[in-house]
Write a protein that holds these residues in place. Structure first.
Motif, PDB file in Angstrom:
ATOM      1  N   GLN A  19       0.855  -1.104  -0.112  1.00  0.00           N
ATOM      2  CA  GLN A  19      -0.039  -0.083   0.094  1.00  0.00           C
ATOM      3  C   GLN A  19       0.950   1.293   0.024  1.00  0.00           C
ATOM      4  OE1 GLN A  19      -3.340   0.540  -0.316  1.00  0.00           O
ATOM      5  NE2 GLN A  19      -3.949  -1.675   0.187  1.00  0.00           N
ATOM      6  N   MET A  20       2.085   1.437   0.763  1.00  0.00           N
ATOM      7  CA  MET A  20       2.948   2.631   0.745  1.00  0.00           C
ATOM      8  C   MET A  20       3.374   2.667  -0.490  1.00  0.00           C
ATOM      9  SD  MET A  20       4.577   2.555   4.697  1.00  0.00           S
ATOM     10  CE  MET A  20       5.060   0.818   4.815  1.00  0.00           C
ATOM     11  N   ALA A  21       3.983   1.618  -1.170  1.00  0.00           N
ATOM     12  CA  ALA A  21       4.536   1.600  -2.235  1.00  0.00           C
ATOM     13  C   ALA A  21       3.554   1.927  -3.566  1.00  0.00           C
ATOM     14  CB  ALA A  21       5.119   0.245  -2.893  1.00  0.00           C
ATOM     15  N   ALA A  22       2.445   1.561  -3.635  1.00  0.00           N
ATOM     16  CA  ALA A  22       1.525   2.023  -4.622  1.00  0.00           C
ATOM     17  C   ALA A  22       1.036   3.548  -4.377  1.00  0.00           C
ATOM     18  CB  ALA A  22       0.097   1.029  -4.495  1.00  0.00           C
ATOM     19  N   ALA A  23       0.863   3.882  -3.002  1.00  0.00           N
ATOM     20  CA  ALA A  23       0.753   5.429  -3.104  1.00  0.00           C
ATOM     21  C   ALA A  23       1.900   6.138  -3.419  1.00  0.00           C
ATOM     22  CB  ALA A  23       0.428   5.597  -1.241  1.00  0.00           C
ATOM     23  N   TYR A  24       3.205   5.953  -2.920  1.00  0.00           N
ATOM     24  CA  TYR A  24       4.349   6.598  -3.522  1.00  0.00           C
ATOM     25  C   TYR A  24       4.271   6.519  -4.867  1.00  0.00           C
ATOM     26  CZ  TYR A  24       6.886   7.702   0.776  1.00  0.00           C
ATOM     27  OH  TYR A  24       7.424   8.080   2.003  1.00  0.00           O
ATOM     28  N   LEU A  25       3.970   5.599  -5.675  1.00  0.00           N
ATOM     29  CA  LEU A  25       4.178   5.357  -7.133  1.00  0.00           C
ATOM     30  C   LEU A  25       3.060   6.287  -7.793  1.00  0.00           C
ATOM     31  CD1 LEU A  25       5.577   4.364  -9.465  1.00  0.00           C
ATOM     32  CD2 LEU A  25       4.376   2.287  -9.645  1.00  0.00           C
ATOM     33  N   THR A  26       1.779   6.001  -7.263  1.00  0.00           N
ATOM     34  CA  THR A  26       0.925   7.015  -7.580  1.00  0.00           C
ATOM     35  C   THR A  26       1.067   8.514  -7.622  1.00  0.00           C
ATOM     36  OG1 THR A  26      -0.783   5.315  -7.200  1.00  0.00           O
ATOM     37  CG2 THR A  26      -1.626   7.651  -7.302  1.00  0.00           C
ATOM     38  N   THR A  27       1.645   9.041  -6.496  1.00  0.00           N
ATOM     39  CA  THR A  27       1.811  10.335  -6.186  1.00  0.00           C
ATOM     40  C   THR A  27       3.165  10.867  -6.878  1.00  0.00           C
ATOM     41  OG1 THR A  27       1.012  10.206  -3.925  1.00  0.00           O
ATOM     42  CG2 THR A  27       2.254  12.024  -4.221  1.00  0.00           C
ATOM     43  N   LEU A  28       4.032  10.298  -7.116  1.00  0.00           N
ATOM     44  CA  LEU A  28       5.352  10.518  -7.335  1.00  0.00           C
ATOM     45  C   LEU A  28       5.501  10.447  -8.880  1.00  0.00           C
ATOM     46  CD1 LEU A  28       8.049   9.272  -4.783  1.00  0.00           C
ATOM     47  CD2 LEU A  28       7.096  11.290  -4.835  1.00  0.00           C
ATOM     48  N   SER A  29       4.480   9.625  -9.567  1.00  0.00           N
ATOM     49  CA  SER A  29       4.948   9.630 -10.903  1.00  0.00           C
ATOM     50  C   SER A  29       3.684  10.426 -11.874  1.00  0.00           C
ATOM     51  CB  SER A  29       4.285   8.136 -11.519  1.00  0.00           C
ATOM     52  OG  SER A  29       2.851   7.670 -11.304  1.00  0.00           O
ATOM     53  N   ASP A  30       2.889  11.254 -10.959  1.00  0.00           N
ATOM     54  CA  ASP A  30       1.999  12.249 -11.673  1.00  0.00           C
ATOM     55  C   ASP A  30       1.084  11.718 -12.621  1.00  0.00           C
ATOM     56  OD1 ASP A  30       2.871  14.334 -10.147  1.00  0.00           O
ATOM     57  OD2 ASP A  30       4.693  14.427 -11.395  1.00  0.00           O
ATOM     58  N   GLY A  31       0.571  10.213 -12.295  1.00  0.00           N
ATOM     59  CA  GLY A  31      -0.360   9.726 -13.254  1.00  0.00           C
ATOM     60  C   GLY A  31       0.126   9.184 -14.634  1.00  0.00           C
ATOM     61  N   ARG A  32       1.495   8.962 -14.491  1.00  0.00           N
ATOM     62  CA  ARG A  32       2.348   8.433 -15.705  1.00  0.00           C
ATOM     63  C   ARG A  32       2.409   6.837 -15.839  1.00  0.00           C
ATOM     64  NH1 ARG A  32       7.432  12.201 -15.812  1.00  0.00           N
ATOM     65  NH2 ARG A  32       7.026  11.984 -13.500  1.00  0.00           N
ATOM     66  N   ILE A  33       2.106   6.376 -14.609  1.00  0.00           N
ATOM     67  CA  ILE A  33       2.249   5.052 -14.224  1.00  0.00           C
ATOM     68  C   ILE A  33       0.928   4.630 -13.782  1.00  0.00           C
ATOM     69  CG2 ILE A  33       3.606   2.984 -13.521  1.00  0.00           C
ATOM     70  CD1 ILE A  33       6.158   5.131 -13.455  1.00  0.00           C
ATOM     71  N   VAL A  35      -1.068   2.040 -11.322  1.00  0.00           N
ATOM     72  CA  VAL A  35      -0.630   1.222 -10.254  1.00  0.00           C
ATOM     73  C   VAL A  35      -1.706   0.477  -9.673  1.00  0.00           C
ATOM     74  CG1 VAL A  35       0.379   1.950  -8.010  1.00  0.00           C
ATOM     75  CG2 VAL A  35       0.831   3.542  -9.783  1.00  0.00           C
ATOM     76  N   ARG A  36      -1.316  -0.513  -9.264  1.00  0.00           N
ATOM     77  CA  ARG A  36      -2.033  -1.701  -8.656  1.00  0.00           C
ATOM     78  C   ARG A  36      -1.544  -2.235  -7.331  1.00  0.00           C
ATOM     79  NH1 ARG A  36      -5.639  -4.619 -12.933  1.00  0.00           N
ATOM     80  NH2 ARG A  36      -5.158  -3.167 -14.638  1.00  0.00           N
ATOM     81  N   SER A  37      -2.215  -2.559  -6.500  1.00  0.00           N
ATOM     82  CA  SER A  37      -1.652  -3.417  -5.209  1.00  0.00           C
ATOM     83  C   SER A  37      -2.528  -4.520  -4.870  1.00  0.00           C
ATOM     84  CB  SER A  37      -1.143  -2.501  -4.111  1.00  0.00           C
ATOM     85  OG  SER A  37      -2.488  -2.141  -3.180  1.00  0.00           O
ATOM     86  N   ALA A  38      -1.989  -5.513  -4.294  1.00  0.00           N
ATOM     87  CA  ALA A  38      -2.893  -6.737  -3.718  1.00  0.00           C
ATOM     88  C   ALA A  38      -2.074  -7.474  -2.973  1.00  0.00           C
ATOM     89  CB  ALA A  38      -3.112  -7.653  -5.026  1.00  0.00           C
ATOM     90  N   GLY A  39      -2.685  -8.446  -2.138  1.00  0.00           N
ATOM     91  CA  GLY A  39      -2.056  -9.284  -1.069  1.00  0.00           C
ATOM     92  C   GLY A  39      -2.676 -10.945  -1.430  1.00  0.00           C
ATOM     93  N   SER A  40      -1.461 -11.547  -1.111  1.00  0.00           N
ATOM     94  CA  SER A  40      -2.024 -13.042  -1.004  1.00  0.00           C
ATOM     95  C   SER A  40      -2.987 -13.587  -0.212  1.00  0.00           C
ATOM     96  CB  SER A  40      -0.640 -13.948  -1.075  1.00  0.00           C
ATOM     97  OG  SER A  40       0.102 -13.597  -0.123  1.00  0.00           O
TER      98      SER A  40
END
Length: 135
Positions: A19-33, A35-40
């Protein structure tokens, strides 16, 4: 990649690291990537200490909900980043996989979670540079 790349972050409970990684990627990529996250084996709620640590960064995780990992999510992703889910993470040929060996923030205090958070941010910043240069 001519289209926006899609990254899937996977950990066991989908309540902290992914969740932290997804939030950072969403925020820092400015929508250019995308992003999904999930758990087993998703938890019922997000780790409140992870929420607090990300709030310090100006990112609100309080509305996020842990999500079950599906094969469809893996197929739809260009990059799959695992964080301690071991053999429970599906592997599909042709996908880019990375395993980020990060401590699990579950049951840890804020000081320990800050260290994990900062490690995740540094890794996400490198990932953004790699993916956007490849595009």
């Amino acid at each position: 990649m001519t289209r926006r790349p899609t990254v899937l972050f996977v950990c066991v409970h989908n309540a902290g690291r992914s969740q932290m990684a997804a939030a950072y990627l969403t925020t820092l990529s400015d929508g250019r990537i995308d992003v999904r996250s999930a758990g087993s084996a998703p938890a019922a709620t997000i780790n409140p200490v992870a929420v607090a640590a990300m709030r310090e960064e100006g990112i609100d995780l309080s509305a996020e909900v842990p999500t079950i990992l599906t094969t469809e999510a893996v197929w739809a992703s260009d990059v799959v980043i695992t964080m301690g889910c071991g053999d429970s993470c599906p592997f599909f040929p042709g996908k880019r996989y990375e395993d980020w060996p990060l401590e699990d923030p579950a049951g840890r205090g804020i000081d320990a979670v800050r260290v994990i958070r900062d490690d995740i941010r540094a890794r996400v910043e490198l990932l953004i540079a790699e993916l956007l240069l490849a595009g």
